[in-house]
Design a protein around this motif. Structure first.
Motif, PDB file in Angstrom:
ATOM      1  N   UNK A 100       0.875  -1.057  -0.040  1.00 53.53           N
ATOM      2  CA  UNK A 100      -0.038  -0.086  -0.225  1.00 53.53           C
ATOM      3  C   UNK A 100       0.925   1.297   0.106  1.00 53.53           C
ATOM      4  N   UNK A 101       0.459   2.375  -0.894  1.00 50.29           N
ATOM      5  CA  UNK A 101       1.448   3.577  -0.960  1.00 50.29           C
ATOM      6  C   UNK A 101       0.277   4.552  -0.652  1.00 50.29           C
ATOM      7  N   UNK A 102       1.127   5.526  -0.009  1.00 52.20           N
ATOM      8  CA  UNK A 102       0.346   6.800   0.643  1.00 52.20           C
ATOM      9  C   UNK A 102       1.062   8.084   0.101  1.00 52.20           C
ATOM     10  N   UNK A 103       0.371   8.981  -0.628  1.00 48.38           N
ATOM     11  CA  UNK A 103       0.789  10.108  -0.950  1.00 48.38           C
ATOM     12  C   UNK A 103       0.047  11.301  -0.517  1.00 48.38           C
ATOM     13  N   UNK A 104       0.701  12.353   0.030  1.00 48.01           N
ATOM     14  CA  UNK A 104      -0.105  13.463   0.462  1.00 48.01           C
ATOM     15  C   UNK A 104       0.642  15.052   0.007  1.00 48.01           C
ATOM     16  N   UNK A 105      -0.116  15.876   0.189  1.00 48.12           N
ATOM     17  CA  UNK A 105       0.606  17.472  -0.193  1.00 48.12           C
ATOM     18  C   UNK A 105      -0.210  18.172   1.138  1.00 48.12           C
ATOM     19  N   UNK A 106       0.534  19.245   1.457  1.00 43.90           N
ATOM     20  CA  UNK A 106      -0.110  20.219   2.249  1.00 43.90           C
ATOM     21  C   UNK A 106      -0.047  21.556   1.675  1.00 43.90           C
ATOM     22  N   UNK A 107      -0.783  22.671   2.545  1.00 44.57           N
ATOM     23  CA  UNK A 107      -0.948  23.772   1.932  1.00 44.57           C
ATOM     24  C   UNK A 107       0.501  24.706   1.773  1.00 44.57           C
ATOM     25  N   UNK A 108       1.580  24.298   1.950  1.00 39.78           N
ATOM     26  CA  UNK A 108       2.660  25.076   1.682  1.00 39.78           C
ATOM     27  C   UNK A 108       3.214  25.141   0.114  1.00 39.78           C
ATOM     28  N   UNK A 109       2.388  24.201  -0.667  1.00 34.87           N
ATOM     29  CA  UNK A 109       2.539  24.380  -1.970  1.00 34.87           C
ATOM     30  C   UNK A 109       1.795  25.607  -2.646  1.00 34.87           C
ATOM     31  N   UNK A 110       1.069  26.163  -1.771  1.00 35.19           N
ATOM     32  CA  UNK A 110       0.340  27.510  -2.600  1.00 35.19           C
ATOM     33  C   UNK A 110       0.766  28.769  -1.814  1.00 35.19           C
TER      34      UNK A 110
END
Length: 760
Positions: A100-110
């Motif tokens: 199982x693979x998990x990927x996320x991003x947070x608000x620091x991208x914007x």
């Protein structure tokens, strides 16, 4: 991160997701780290590979190999694709047990401000004409700051994080979502709608993928995601029609953001193929031009150059804007475009034309009051609002010389007879049709082509009759501006007064030898720009002046013992890296008077206008037996000098300091003998491999000690396009530029022989 079903181990991969996980063993999971196999990369792709060990009860004892592949395609044959502000991330797995693979991003991208409040949503859409779908996290600032930046990050626009519609998803607090995935290996398909600050109970936006691999034999699978930062407008520009909010170029071809994301996701195979073609050719050319180290350096450089740009305008009139990243944030800085321009000449010269276009348009419209070329189009990107007060950073000789040299380089790139003689491998591909309408751009993208089943390709860049017509159309439209800039150089370049050069961090200095050479080469370039439109009178005028100036320059700028160029005419005992000598070879001036010259030594230029400084005869060359423009002795002298003053990590910029600029190292090394060139290249490679500067490729560093920053932390700047100087020179002058420097090898052989006699 990854988990294995039926096993309590969680494996952090890229990023810092494990910061939300407890490292104590009294939880339902245990944090373990996979075996890192390393990284491989080319100009467009970077792969990170890991091994995840088999669980105790697995039928397979072999580990699963997991590779995370990032692709930001460089597509020199397709400006349409290059204009799309999006990248791919693909997770590949290969093995005999489930993962199982998990990927996320947070608000620091914007936002560059961690306190910014953000909003988010999950959108669904059908994938083209297939029965599959996509789901996209859309994240943006709650209150966007249009055309503003903080810490070099845009504060407007929406990030689109896209994956297949059938993947589990979740938006929530990082400290809850990540540990739950570590325990269960999946997500809850839930969305936290409590909009808040970026680091306020840190909201994250996640996808997960369960890979069902065959336990009886090794099998493989993959999942692909895309990231796109959508901004409209992308910049404001003081154009000829006034201050204008500029749309992204891609918006001319796609009716909506959804249409763009759909095309981009489905286009992966095509985009990857075009990018692979570029990377493979780049590796071949770089190895031939330098060595394995050079292959790595230009591969690291390519995406960094384009990362500082944004395509705008329309297909009828495309333009490209560039940001001076990390130094001061200026927009369209001419002396940032200049060091980067070898990359564009090698990759796709039309992109260089698109970079120069807003500078030309703005100045022709009368919005800049000075007679010399402007330093930049705006104090801080993305605001290309100009300097109507004329108080931009004062580098008049620098910028006039830069833009004239680039102007002729662009003209030269258009004029070639065969594909083998083109300055870029990809220039000759496509239609040779030409639009003679003077009201349209000489380099329009209005008629994209389909070749070998691939849509959205550019037509050819120049070549044969088309190239000459394009050059004439482009030069004619702005000819008075080229003459205006040259007039300034005629008055002020031979003995430059107190001013900055592009190396402004070193401070102002009068009578700079290297700066004066750039200005004189700019005047010489103007004689050939005039030749492109068959203005014989101007050809003769500018040629005579530049010939006279370069003779005086040699008298003023070379040390008394003839061993090196001085930093400044009046500074005895000083020395400088004479990187502006590169333009003499790139523009083929060094071939004049040799059998390699593509034109007669003494063409019948005609005309009656008297030059500023009269030649011995109105009908004769003042130096009839001269070979080249800058004397060959300057080349051999500097090549030997660089070998003598080179330090552990490279060639210092000048005698004042031990710091260097990597872009200028490659400019300088490109026009030295083979052994000196190899030594400088090896020193830069050593700096990359040994030192602790772990941020994006810097161009300013110390050549001794730790190899660190000399105060200013320059990083991720597009000026590193200067690393392509070897490659561009190899293809210049129809492939004859390097051959014209053969005398440097003869000089090195003589030095080796003399050293041998000394030993005897």
């Amino acid at each position: 991160m990854a988990t294995v079903p039926g096993c309590d181990q969680v494996y952090p991969l890229l990023g810092r997701a494990h910061d939300s996980l407890s490292l104590e063993s009294n939880h339902a999971y245990n944090v373990s780290f996979p075996t890192y196999l390393g990284t491989n990369y080319d100009a467009s792709k970077t792969n990170f590979s890991y091994l995840i060990p088999a669980p105790d009860l697995s039928k397979s004892s072999m580990p699963v190999e997991l590779t995370i592949s990032f692709l930001s395609p460089i597509t020199p044959t397709s400006t349409l694709r290059q204009s799309i502000p999006a990248s791919y991330m693909t997770v590949h797995v290969k093995g005999g047990f489930n993962v199982n693979v998990y990927v996320d991003i947070n608000g620091q991208w914007v936002s560059g401000n961690r306190g910014s409040r953000i909003t988010w949503e999950l959108a669904q859409q059908q994938l083209g004409k297939t029965d599959k779908g996509l789901q996209t996290w859309k994240i943006r600032r709650e209150t966007e700051l249009l055309l503003s930046e903080e810490r070099d990050q845009p504060e407007w626009g929406t990030l689109h994080f896209t994956g297949p519609a059938d993947l589990p998803h979740e938006a929530g607090i990082s400290g809850r979502v990540r540990p739950r995935f570590a325990r269960t290996g999946t997500l809850q398909d839930e969305i936290d709608h409590d909009f808040r600050g970026i680091m306020e109970e840190e909201p994250i936006f996640a996808f997960a993928k369960s890979f069902q691999l065959n336990s009886s034999k090794t099998s493989s699978d993959s999942v692909m995601f895309s990231f796109a930062l959508i901004q409209n407008p992308v910049i404001q520009f003081a154009s000829a029609r006034g201050l204008t909010f500029m749309r992204p170029l891609w918006a001319s071809w796609f009716s909506s953001v959804e249409a763009l994301l759909d095309f981009h996701y489905l286009d992966y195979t095509t985009a990857a193929g075009l990018a692979s073609n570029y990377s493979a050719q780049l590796a071949i050319d770089a190895h031939r031009s330098g060595a394995d180290d050079y292959v790595d350096i230009v591969a690291l450089t390519a995406r960094q150059v384009l990362g500082g740009t944004v395509f705008s305008g329309t297909p009828d009139d495309p333009i490209l804007f560039m940001k001076e990243i990390s130094s001061d944030g200026n927009t369209q800085t001419i002396d940032v475009i200049f060091p980067s321009f070898p990359f564009f000449l090698y990759t796709n010269p039309r992109w260089l034309a698109y970079l120069l276009e807003p500078l030309i348009e703005h100045t022709l419209s009368g919005q800049y009051p000075n007679k010399y070329a402007m330093h930049d189009l705006g104090t801080h990107f993305p605001n290309a609002t100009g300097h109507p007060d004329g108080r931009d950073e004062y580098m008049p000789v620098e910028e006039c010389g830069n833009i004239l040299i680039m102007g002729l380089a662009l003209v030269n790139s258009l004029i070639y007879d065969t594909s083998a003689a083109a300055g870029s491998v990809w220039s000759s591909l496509g239609s040779a049709s030409f639009d003679p309408n003077p009201a349209t751009s000489a380099f329009s993208l209005a008629k994209l082509e389909t070749r070998d089943g691939v849509f959205g390709l550019d037509d050819s860049w120049g070549g044969s009759t088309k190239g000459l017509k394009q050059a004439q159309k482009w030069v004619t439209k702005s000819y008075r501006l080229w003459k205006q800039w040259t007039s300034y150089l005629i008055e002020f370049s031979l003995r430059p007064h107190l001013q900055l050069s592009t190396d402004d961090f070193a401070g102002p200095l009068e009578l700079q030898t290297n700066l004066a050479l750039k200005g004189i080469l700019g005047i010489k370039a103007m004689s050939q720009i005039a030749e492109a439109i068959d203005n014989k009178e101007d050809v003769k005028y500018y040629k005579t002046i530049s010939d006279t100036y370069v003779s005086k320059w040699e008298e003023y700028g070379i040390s008394r013992d003839g061993s090196h160029a001085k930093l400044a005419y009046h500074w005895y005992g000083s020395w400088t890296t004479l990187y502006n000598l590169y333009a003499d070879t790139l523009l083929c001036f060094h071939l004049e008077g040799t059998p390699l010259s593509s034109s007669p030594k003494n063409p019948d230029l005609g005309g009656t206008q008297k030059p500023l400084i009269p030649s011995p005869s109105d009908s004769e060359d003042p130096q009839p037996n001269k070979t080249g423009f800058v004397p060959r002795s300057v080349y051999t002298m500097q090549s030997s000098w660089y070998a003598a003053v080179r330090q552990k990590y490279g060639l210092p910029l000048d005698s004042r300091h031990l710091y260097t600029k990597s872009d200028w190292e490659f400019f300088a090394a490109a026009v030295t003998g083979a052994s000196t060139r190899a030594e400088i290249l090896g020193s830069v490679a050593r700096w990359l491999n040994e030192t602790t500067t772990d941020r994006p490729f810097t161009d300013l560093y110390e050549t001794e000690g730790s190899g660190g920053w000399p105060g200013a932390h320059f990083m991720a700047r597009p000026v590193t396009g200067g690393h392509f100087a070897f490659l561009t020179l190899d293809k210049a002058c129809g492939g004859r530029a390097r051959e014209g420097l053969a005398f440097l090898e003869e000089g090195e052989k003589r030095e080796e022989m003399m050293d041998g006699f000394d030993e005897l």
